[in-house]
Every structure is written in structure tokens, then in C-alpha cells.
Write an enzyme that holds these catalytic residues in place. Structure first.
Site, PDB file in Angstrom:
ATOM      1  N   LYS A  60       5.116   3.343  -4.742  1.00 20.52           N
ATOM      2  CA  LYS A  60       4.054   2.463  -4.237  1.00 20.52           C
ATOM      3  C   LYS A  60       4.245   1.078  -4.842  1.00 20.52           C
ATOM      4  CE  LYS A  60      -0.966   1.963  -3.996  1.00 20.52           C
ATOM      5  NZ  LYS A  60      -2.225   2.654  -3.734  1.00 20.52           N
ATOM      6  N   GLU A  79       3.498   3.729  -9.098  1.00 21.11           N
ATOM      7  CA  GLU A  79       3.063   2.387  -8.674  1.00 21.11           C
ATOM      8  C   GLU A  79       3.347   1.321  -9.742  1.00 21.11           C
ATOM      9  OE1 GLU A  79      -1.111   2.062  -7.663  1.00 21.11           O
ATOM     10  OE2 GLU A  79      -0.894  -0.008  -7.006  1.00 21.11           O
TER      11      GLU A  79
END
Ligand code: 13P
Length: 344
Positions: A225, A183
Site C-alpha cells: 500500500k 504501507e
């Protein structure tokens, strides 16, 4: 075709594909104790270890979550907790057909020499911690880097430091038999334009995939992500849904190899319905080389949290509100969301 049960999906490539399969996304419920306390305070709920546990039980016990969710990301404390009836949360989720995952980063700390920028820490001892989480039933993990944006930021130094840490984390996860959710969050805070967000996101993703290759991360066994490409929260002109979708798809197509099985967006402070509409519009521009779905925290939980209010008598209504967002986002992950779904 019958779907394989989560228990029968064992290797990390298959697990990654299973997590992003059609009609499903991921719930991020991995807020640190202090972050969840702030979310509780915003709606007037007292925060205690028990109220935080009960909140998670409210979410994870919503019947039918496995129809819209493939996985839930837990916080360290939560993965060790149980329902009031004594069922460990990882087992409760598995019984709903949902894979448990866990946030393993140690949080963003100021980056020495780079005022206003942060690097996510937590690599020391990570190999041992991952083995412990695997033994508790975790099948995937998450590490979040935060990238601040203004006229001068981010610096190359900040992007390199965060990309390197993400890649080291991802390699360790794969060694431990866990799918890494990677992420790199370009923050929405600030008055920057959609175009500036696009430039920064593209640059961060290029830096990230160079580091992932250098650390021999298997792209087929990870999930990206990212943020969507949006206007900064304080930008005077807010981009339309169509522009967000177009800019996001363009940016991801330039930077994310087709070997990556799935992209699962964070919501980043978008309003819940807006995040759903953006995800849907992005998928309507497909087909894409990867599955494109959600891994939201706030955009999935906000409505349920304000309905729950910490009262047992509100659990059913709060679960309804939560399932409603999960169902709408699951439809958006297939580009099949319509406003009628909001009627429940
Ligand atoms: P939001 O969807 O609230 O941005 O959170 C996603 C997340 O997991 C942040 O790490």
C-alpha cells in the site's frame, strides 16, 4: 466464471489475490478514535463512541459495497462493535461479500536521535493480538509507516527502522494466517517536487523489499500500500495527471517484484476525484505485473461524511455518495473510469 465466495478463499496467497481482484479495491475505515474525531469536527459532527459506531454502520451497511470493495480495514474498537441490530461488524461485512481486516500498528512515535522523523511502534505482543483478531474474523491486517520529506529528510536511519518494523509485522501476520498490507507512506506534506517524491519513494521501496526478503516474507501473500508519486501539497507547480501516472508507474516498476499480487494505493490527502483520475491514468499505462487498485480512506469517505452530518435522515444520501466513489474507483482500478460515472 463464478467468483469464489470470501469464505471459500482460505489460504493467504489466494486471499491476497482475492482482495485485489478485478473491479475491486479496499476501504480503509481504520481511523483511530482521535483521528475520526478530527474528521467529524471539520464538518461539525459531535464525536462520541456512539456517533463513531453509527458512522461505520452507515458505511458498511451501504447495499452493494461488495460489487466494488473486496475488503474493509477496521480499527481495533470497530472490529469489536456491532450494528444497532446487534450484528458484529465483521459478520455484517462478510454478509456483503467483503473481507474484514484490521489495523494492528500502534501508531508513529518520534524516532530517537532523528528530529522530525517517526517510527511506527507495536511489535511487542503482536503475535497474541493477531491470534485474537483472526478469531474475531479478520483475514488481513495493516501497518502504516510514515516517511516525512524535506530537503534533508528522510534519513537512511528512519527508512531502515520503518522497513524493519514493517517486515517483522508482515512475517508475524503470515504466521498467523493473515495477509499483511504493508504501507510505507511517503507523506505529501511539504513543498517538494514530483521528482523529489519519486526519489524518496524509490529509495523507501528498495529499503522495504530488502527488509521483507531478510525477514522471509512471502511476497505472493502480501499487498503493498504505497503513496502515488505526486508533488508535495505546498509545491508551487503541481504535476499533471499524466506526469503523476508516469512517475508512479516508473517508480513501482523499478522496485516492486512481480511476485507481489497487488498494489493498493493510499489517497494521502488528494481530492477524491483527483485520486480516482490518478488511479485510472496509472492503470491505462498497463498492463502491469501486479493488479493496481485502491485502499483509500479520505478519498472514499470525504463526500459521504459531509452528506451524513450525523443525522439518520441523511443515511441514504450519504450511502449514495459513498457508493458513487467506490464505483468510480473500482472502474479506475481497471483503467475504465470516465467522467460520466460521476453523474451516478
Ligand atoms: P488515506 O487514503 O486517507 O491516505 O488513508 C489511507 C490509509 O489507510 C492511511 O493509513
Amino acid at each position: 466464471m463464478d467468483e469464489p465466495s470470501p469464505a471459500s478463499v482460505t489460504d493467504i496467497r489466494a486471499t491476497a489475490r482475492w482482495l485485489v481482484r478485478e473491479g475491486r479495491g479496499i476501504l480503509a475505515a481504520d481511523e483511530r478514535t482521535t483521528t475520526l474525531a478530527k474528521r467529524f469536527a471539520a464538518v461539525g459532527i459531535p464525536s462520541t463512541p456512539e456517533s463513531q459506531r453509527a458512522y461505520r454502520e452507515m458505511l458498511f451497511g451501504a447495499e452493494g459495497i461488495g460489487d466494488s470493495l473486496s475488503g474493509v480495514i477496521l480499527f481495533d474498537e470497530t472490529i469489536h462493535q456491532s450494528t444497532a441490530a446487534g450484528v458484529p461488524f465483521p459478520a455484517q461485512l462478510a454478509a456483503q461479500g467483503v473481507l474484514p481486516g484490521v489495523k494492528v500498528d500502534g501508531g508513529a512515535q518520534p524516532l530517537a536521535g532523528f528530529p522530525g522523523e517517526a517510527v511506527t511502534e507495536g511489535l511487542d505482543g503482536l503475535r497474541q493480538r493477531l491470534a485474537g483478531y483472526r478469531a474475531l474474523g479478520a483475514r488481513f491486517a495493516k501497518w502504516r509507516a510514515v516517511i516525512a520529506v524535506d530537503a534533508e529528510l528522510p534519513t537512511t536511519g528512519c527508512m531502515l527502522a520503518n522497513a524493519h518494523a514493517l517486515a517483522r509485522y508482515a512475517a508475524l501476520c503470515q504466521e498467523a494466517g493473515l495477509v499483511p498490507i504493508v504501507e510505507p507512506e511517503v507523506l505529501m506534506d511539504g513543498s517538494h517536487t514530483l521528482e523529489r517524491c519519486s526519489t524518496v519513494t524509490e529509495s523507501m521501496l528498495r529499503t522495504l523489499f530488502t527488509s521483507l526478503a531478510a525477514q522471509r516474507v512471502e511476497l505472493e501473500a502480501m499487498i503493498l500500500k504505497p503513496n502515488m508519486v505526486t508533488s508535495g501539497k505546498a509545491c508551487v507547480t503541481q504535476a499533471s495527471t499524466a506526469s503523476v501516472a508516469q512517475a508512479t508507474v516508473e517508480c513501482l516498476r523499478r522496485t516492486v517484484p512481480a511476485a507481489v499480487p497487488g498494489i493498493a494505493f493510499l489517497s494521502g490527502g488528494q481530492r477524491p476525484i483527483q485520486a480516482t483520475e490518478h488511479l485510472d491514468a496509472i492503470n491505462r499505462l498497463g498492463p502491469h505485473p501486479w493488479r493496481v487498485t485502491f485502499s483509500f480512506a479520505r478519498a472514499l469517505q470525504e463526500d459521504a461524511l459531509s452528506v451524513w452530518q450525523g443525522h439518520e435522515s441523511n443515511i441514504d444520501a450519504a450511502r449514495q455518495a459513498f457508493l458513487q466513489r467506490a464505483v468510480c474507483n473500482a472502474a479506475a482500478s481497471d483503467g475504465a473510469y470516465t467522467a460520466d460515472l460521476e453523474a451516478g
